[in-house]
Design an enzyme around this catalytic site. Structure first.
Site, PDB file in Angstrom:
ATOM      1  N   ARG A   1       4.805   0.149   3.839  1.00 55.79           N
ATOM      2  CA  ARG A   1       3.940   0.036   2.661  1.00 55.79           C
ATOM      3  C   ARG A   1       3.837   1.430   2.053  1.00 55.79           C
ATOM      4  O   ARG A   1       4.370   2.382   2.574  1.00 55.79           O
ATOM      5  CB  ARG A   1       2.577  -0.608   2.970  1.00 55.79           C
ATOM      6  CG  ARG A   1       2.059  -0.477   4.345  1.00 55.79           C
ATOM      7  CD  ARG A   1       1.306   0.784   4.700  1.00 55.79           C
ATOM      8  NE  ARG A   1       0.585   1.368   3.618  1.00 55.79           N
ATOM      9  CZ  ARG A   1       0.484   2.662   3.428  1.00 55.79           C
ATOM     10  NH1 ARG A   1       1.080   3.515   4.254  1.00 55.79           N
ATOM     11  NH2 ARG A   1      -0.192   3.169   2.431  1.00 55.79           N
ATOM     12  N   GLY A   2       3.120   1.495   0.935  1.00 64.04           N
ATOM     13  CA  GLY A   2       3.087   2.761   0.200  1.00 64.04           C
ATOM     14  C   GLY A   2       4.190   2.725  -0.846  1.00 64.04           C
ATOM     15  O   GLY A   2       5.342   2.376  -0.540  1.00 64.04           O
ATOM     16  N   ALA A   3       3.835   3.056  -2.085  1.00 60.42           N
ATOM     17  CA  ALA A   3       4.752   2.836  -3.205  1.00 60.42           C
ATOM     18  C   ALA A   3       6.136   3.494  -3.022  1.00 60.42           C
ATOM     19  O   ALA A   3       7.167   2.813  -3.112  1.00 60.42           O
ATOM     20  CB  ALA A   3       4.084   3.294  -4.496  1.00 60.42           C
TER      21      ALA A   3
ATOM     22  N   LYS B   1      -4.900   1.758  -4.628  1.00 59.97           N
ATOM     23  CA  LYS B   1      -5.569   0.829  -3.700  1.00 59.97           C
ATOM     24  C   LYS B   1      -6.978   0.475  -4.166  1.00 59.97           C
ATOM     25  O   LYS B   1      -7.713   1.333  -4.654  1.00 59.97           O
ATOM     26  CB  LYS B   1      -5.587   1.498  -2.310  1.00 59.97           C
ATOM     27  CG  LYS B   1      -6.237   0.712  -1.203  1.00 59.97           C
ATOM     28  CD  LYS B   1      -5.684  -0.686  -1.052  1.00 59.97           C
ATOM     29  CE  LYS B   1      -4.174  -0.722  -0.877  1.00 59.97           C
ATOM     30  NZ  LYS B   1      -3.610  -2.098  -0.985  1.00 59.97           N
TER      31      LYS B   1
ATOM     32  N   ASP C   1       0.152   3.703  -7.218  1.00 65.33           N
ATOM     33  CA  ASP C   1       1.250   2.730  -7.163  1.00 65.33           C
ATOM     34  C   ASP C   1       1.928   2.540  -8.507  1.00 65.33           C
ATOM     35  O   ASP C   1       3.043   2.028  -8.581  1.00 65.33           O
ATOM     36  CB  ASP C   1       0.721   1.384  -6.649  1.00 65.33           C
ATOM     37  CG  ASP C   1       0.337   1.522  -5.194  1.00 65.33           C
ATOM     38  OD1 ASP C   1      -0.767   2.039  -4.925  1.00 65.33           O
ATOM     39  OD2 ASP C   1       1.159   1.171  -4.335  1.00 65.33           O
TER      40      ASP C   1
ATOM     41  N   ARG D   1       6.364  -7.252  -3.578  1.00 70.07           N
ATOM     42  CA  ARG D   1       5.088  -6.573  -3.880  1.00 70.07           C
ATOM     43  C   ARG D   1       5.108  -6.163  -5.361  1.00 70.07           C
ATOM     44  O   ARG D   1       5.907  -5.305  -5.756  1.00 70.07           O
ATOM     45  CB  ARG D   1       4.892  -5.360  -2.958  1.00 70.07           C
ATOM     46  CG  ARG D   1       4.742  -5.787  -1.499  1.00 70.07           C
ATOM     47  CD  ARG D   1       3.914  -4.833  -0.686  1.00 70.07           C
ATOM     48  NE  ARG D   1       2.535  -4.801  -1.059  1.00 70.07           N
ATOM     49  CZ  ARG D   1       1.684  -3.833  -0.688  1.00 70.07           C
ATOM     50  NH1 ARG D   1       2.120  -2.833   0.052  1.00 70.07           N
ATOM     51  NH2 ARG D   1       0.416  -3.864  -1.048  1.00 70.07           N
TER      52      ARG D   1
END
Ligand code: MRU
Length: 362
Positions: free
Chosen positions: A53-55, A254, A243, A90
């Site tokens: 995860r994490g852009a 977030k 993001d 996502r």
């Protein structure tokens, strides 16, 4: 990035190009487990389930995922289907769509026999560029922390961060954490307030794990504590990742980031956002147009943690029968953002500010 005694990146491409290895972030901080992603299905599942995860990281992993899909089937149909599938996993972080489109573009006009090689090379370039961008973000963000440290005459600089915008969210260094690691390594005293970041607790589980591993002093706080700390003068700087940044400087990050920005604006605490160029969506005029990912109710109604017997368990925390909603991101309007830190330098959160660093986008 530091993982125990070793320096590593968050993606390890196999030498024979048959797979990549990633840290399964759903098991952190309890278990450090590298898992192998060997094709489209593995990769799409890992991104959707937030094993990665994490852009920036899902961008780089998605790029390798498309390469691995082409290893299985390099036809035009397979290329388009794999790209669509990966991008859909996502929707908010634009890095994913950007990276997958970049790999697709690099291979589309090539003969089938060349496509895998070209895709793997492009994915590797994306990963290398991300590490270089984050390293540069650290350099450009450091003076902000150094300046505050100078004013405080040796007292620790208190930085509040939300979610995880660290090396676990990128290929290396992190975005928001890169200046923090640099400052700490340069001997500047820093202390990080880590928002726990419900519902998935990326702050409590991941940012705390990272900062602890690097030896950076930090304290985890409940998400609701930030405003109180800011009012008491216990936060010198809010530093978060993002993001997707719209052309006008609005910032998606977030869920809960907006509330921190409101509190920071009310209390006069500077609110900075760190990002690589791949997070800017030049096609969107404002943050209102950013799609917001809705995730499962179970992420809100349940919580995972280490039980006394050493097992990792999920428990329900919401009254039986109650429904939950789970918007995963929010948008902070540019007017609440003090500035942006990119690999090219710092700028105002506005179209003019962004164009001053990226004039080729005018
Ligand atoms: O849902 P996540 O954990 O992927 O969300 C991550 C964030 O919101 C980060 O702050 C953002 O991706 C920036 S990462 C450098």
């Amino acid at each position: 990035m530091r993982l125990g005694a070793e320096w590593t990146r968050s993606i390890r491409p196999a030498q024979d190009r048959s797979a990549i290895a990633i840290l399964d972030q759903t098991l952190l901080p309890w278990r450090v487990v590298w898992i192998r992603l060997a094709g489209l299905e593995d990769t799409a599942e890992a991104i959707a389930a937030m094993r990665v995860r994490g852009a920036p990281l899902i961008g780089a992993v998605g790029a390798f995922g498309l390469a691995l899909a082409l290893r299985e089937d390099a036809s035009d149909e397979a290329l388009e289907a794999a790209a669509t599938r990966l991008i859909a996993t996502r929707p908010t972080a634009v890095n994913l769509a950007w990276a997958v489109a970049r790999v697709a573009e690099a291979v589309r006009n090539r003969p089938r026999g060349d496509r895998f090689d070209a895709a793997w090379a492009e994915a590797s370039a994306i990963a290398d560029e991300d590490a270089a961008c984050c390293e540069a973000i650290g350099r450009h963000g450091l003076p902000l922390i150094a300046g505050i440290a100078e004013r405080k005459g040796g007292d620790p600089v208190n930085i509040l961060t939300h979610c995880n915008a660290g090396w676990l969210a990128t290929v290396d260094w992190g975005t928001a954490t890169a200046p923090i690691y640099r400052a700490h390594d340069a001997g500047i005293p820093v202390h990080v307030w880590v928002d726990e970041t419900r519902p998935r607790n990326q702050g409590a589980a991941l940012t705390a794990f990272e900062l602890g591993g690097h030896g950076v002093p930090h304290t985890v706080v409940a998400d609701n504590a930030g405003g109180h700390l800011m009012r008491r003068g216990e936060v010198d700087l809010v530093l978060v990742g993002t993001d997707r940044v719209a052309r006008n400087g609005d910032v998606a990050n977030k869920i809960g980031t907006y509330l921190k920005a409101l509190a920071a604006a009310d209390t006069g605490v500077p609110f900075w956002v760190a990002l690589p160029f791949s997070t800017i969506d030049w096609s969107l005029a404002s943050g209102e147009l950013i799609p917001i990912e809705e995730r499962s109710e179970a992420e809100v109604t349940e919580i995972a943690g280490l039980a006394e017997d050493g097992a990792v368990r999920r428990v329900r925390v919401v009254s039986p029968g109650s429904r939950a909603a789970n918007p995963a991101f929010d948008v902070t309007p540019a007017r609440l953002v003090t500035g942006l830190i990119t690999e090219r330098g710092r700028c105002a959160a506005s179209e003019a500010g962004l164009l001053s660093l990226y004039p080729e986008k005018a």
